[in-house]
Design an enzyme around this catalytic site. Structure first.
Site, PDB file in Angstrom:
ATOM      1  N   MET A   1      26.875  -6.460  -6.337  1.00 37.58           N
ATOM      2  CA  MET A   1      27.765  -5.786  -5.383  1.00 37.58           C
ATOM      3  C   MET A   1      29.216  -5.936  -5.854  1.00 37.58           C
ATOM      4  SD  MET A   1      26.068  -5.979  -1.657  1.00 37.58           S
ATOM      5  CE  MET A   1      26.651  -7.576  -1.149  1.00 37.58           C
ATOM      6  N   GLY A   2      29.398  -6.231  -7.138  1.00 34.46           N
ATOM      7  CA  GLY A   2      30.742  -6.300  -7.696  1.00 34.46           C
ATOM      8  C   GLY A   2      31.465  -7.589  -7.356  1.00 34.46           C
TER       9      GLY A   2
ATOM     10  N   LEU B   1      32.780  -9.532  -9.573  1.00 30.24           N
ATOM     11  CA  LEU B   1      31.929 -10.317 -10.470  1.00 30.24           C
ATOM     12  C   LEU B   1      32.528 -11.690 -10.757  1.00 30.24           C
ATOM     13  CD1 LEU B   1      31.042  -7.420 -12.940  1.00 30.24           C
ATOM     14  CD2 LEU B   1      29.782  -8.166 -10.908  1.00 30.24           C
TER      15      LEU B   1
ATOM     16  N   HIS C   1      27.418 -13.869 -11.963  1.00 27.06           N
ATOM     17  CA  HIS C   1      26.997 -12.545 -12.436  1.00 27.06           C
ATOM     18  C   HIS C   1      27.014 -12.487 -13.967  1.00 27.06           C
ATOM     19  CE1 HIS C   1      28.797 -11.298  -8.404  1.00 27.06           C
ATOM     20  NE2 HIS C   1      27.534 -10.933  -8.311  1.00 27.06           N
TER      21      HIS C   1
ATOM     22  N   GLN D   1      22.565  -3.461   3.961  1.00 22.79           N
ATOM     23  CA  GLN D   1      22.152  -4.864   4.039  1.00 22.79           C
ATOM     24  C   GLN D   1      23.136  -5.716   4.843  1.00 22.79           C
ATOM     25  OE1 GLN D   1      22.321  -5.213  -0.443  1.00 22.79           O
ATOM     26  NE2 GLN D   1      22.939  -7.298   0.016  1.00 22.79           N
TER      27      GLN D   1
ATOM     28  N   ASP E   1      20.690 -16.501  -4.249  1.00 20.62           N
ATOM     29  CA  ASP E   1      20.038 -15.799  -3.130  1.00 20.62           C
ATOM     30  C   ASP E   1      18.536 -16.005  -3.280  1.00 20.62           C
ATOM     31  OD1 ASP E   1      22.292 -14.314  -1.744  1.00 20.62           O
ATOM     32  OD2 ASP E   1      22.599 -13.715  -3.823  1.00 20.62           O
TER      33      ASP E   1
ATOM     34  N   VAL F   1      25.131 -20.775 -10.831  1.00 18.39           N
ATOM     35  CA  VAL F   1      26.289 -21.281 -11.577  1.00 18.39           C
ATOM     36  C   VAL F   1      27.238 -21.894 -10.548  1.00 18.39           C
ATOM     37  CG1 VAL F   1      28.212 -20.668 -13.098  1.00 18.39           C
ATOM     38  CG2 VAL F   1      26.008 -19.502 -13.344  1.00 18.39           C
TER      39      VAL F   1
HETATM   40  O1  PAF Z   1      22.441  -9.947  -4.601  1.00 18.56           O
HETATM   41  C1  PAF Z   1      23.175  -8.948  -4.413  1.00 18.56           C
HETATM   42  O2  PAF Z   1      24.320  -8.863  -4.848  1.00 18.56           O
HETATM   43  C2  PAF Z   1      22.624  -7.781  -3.612  1.00 18.56           C
HETATM   44  O3  PAF Z   1      21.825  -8.216  -2.565  1.00 18.56           O
HETATM   45  C3  PAF Z   1      21.867  -6.752  -4.482  1.00 18.56           C
HETATM   46  C4  PAF Z   1      20.637  -7.355  -5.114  1.00 18.56           C
HETATM   47  C5  PAF Z   1      22.804  -6.235  -5.562  1.00 18.56           C
HETATM   48  C6  PAF Z   1      21.431  -5.572  -3.613  1.00 18.56           C
HETATM   49  O4  PAF Z   1      22.509  -4.948  -3.005  1.00 18.56           O
END
Ligand code: PAF
Length: 291
Positions: free
Chosen positions: A41-42, A44, A48, A72, A161, A187
């Site tokens: 979701m950016g 970063l 990531h 979500q 997550d 991390v």
């Molecule tokens: O983990 C995340 O950043 C989000 O839940 C995902 C997997 C990109 C879905 O929007």
């Protein structure tokens, strides 16, 4: 995994529509390249980038997606205020070999009339699912769409997550999706705080409190190592660590089966310890495999 990201001077190729994405992927497919997908979701951060590096080390062609997925987020959650830093993200990704970034608009992903959603598996009903009704329905829907659009051989997710990874693995298995799911380690900052896009919301006193989440998980691991096998005893001590740091709004502390996420009554094998707490306006989660 490479030690150092390869330095390039150009930003990765950015596409914003399905048509562009399909066109860019067609060549990779026609030359039988292994395709890796890193959905994000950016905003970063190092968490990531570790996914991106792992994808690059295992795949011939890496696609990073950046999309703040409205479905979500609950109605009272931070969708509108969620940080969006596309230019910074692209600049940061230019230090890696990411071949393509797909950053669609809301209207591109949820086109007029969109009304089909994925019913998430039962593992979605507990923990985050209980605190954030509808969250996993949004996650499974957007992840299935991204998997369909990109058609990766491997998709990469962070253990931060943890429940999301269980839910996605289950969905992939239940729906016979032809993709391998790779889960990469959390991390952490030097003081143990798990990297997360929402950490930037923390004010200075909350930032001092925040490592208590990982401290509570560390204590859980130590207690199990010392032979404690009663989850209730461990959870009480974890709660004390949080209380000591001044964290009282604890959404959950749990010790669960790593596959089913069901509470365990006695620890006699590997389990997952998970914690979610609210610090001011910021909700933090963390977890660790113990036992
Ligand atoms: O983990 C995340 O950043 C989000 O839940 C995902 C997997 C990109 C879905 O929007």
């Amino acid at each position: 995994m490479t030690d150092q990201p390869s330095i390039t001077t150009t930003k990765p190729r950015l596409v914003t529509t399905r048509e562009q994405l399909r066109r860019e992927l067609a060549e990779a497919r026609s030359t039988h390249k292994t395709i890796g997908l890193v959905p994000t979701m950016g905003t970063l951060h190092a968490g990531h980038f570790s996914l991106v590096e792992t994808a690059e080390s295992e795949c011939d062609f890496t696609v990073t997606t950046i999309f703040v997925n409205s479905t979500q987020f609950g109605q009272t959650e931070d969708f509108a205020g969620y940080p969006r830093e596309l230019e910074d993200d692209l600049r940061a990704l230019s230090r890696y070999r990411t071949d393509l970034v797909y950053a669609p608009s809301e209207a591109e992903v949820y086109r007029d009339g969109h009304s089909t959603y994925v019913e998430p598996p039962t593992a979605a009903q507990t923990l985050e699912g209980r605190c954030r009704p509808g969250h996993f329905r949004g996650v499974t829907t957007v992840v299935l769409k991204l998997l369909n659009l990109v058609g990766p051989n491997i998709a990469y997710f962070g253990q931060k997550d943890y429940q999301q990874t269980v839910v996605i693995r289950r969905m992939v298995d239940d729906l016979d999706l032809p993709v391998a799911i790779r889960v990469c380690p959390i991390v952490r900052e030097e003081d143990g705080l798990a990297m997360g896009s929402r950490n930037q919301y923390l004010n200075s006193s909350e930032r001092i409190q925040a490592p208590a989440l990982s401290k509570s998980l560390k204590l859980a691991a130590e207690l199990v190592e010392q032979g404690e096998c009663n989850p209730a005893v461990i959870l009480a001590q974890m709660r004390q660590v949080l209380a000591h740091a001044g964290i009282s709004r604890v959404d959950y502390l749990a010790i669960v089966d790593p596959e089913t996420l069901a509470d365990v009554r006695r620890i006699d094998g590997p389990v997952m310890a998970l914690v979610a707490a609210q610090l001011g306006k910021t909700r933090l989660i963390d977890n660790s495999r113990i036992g």
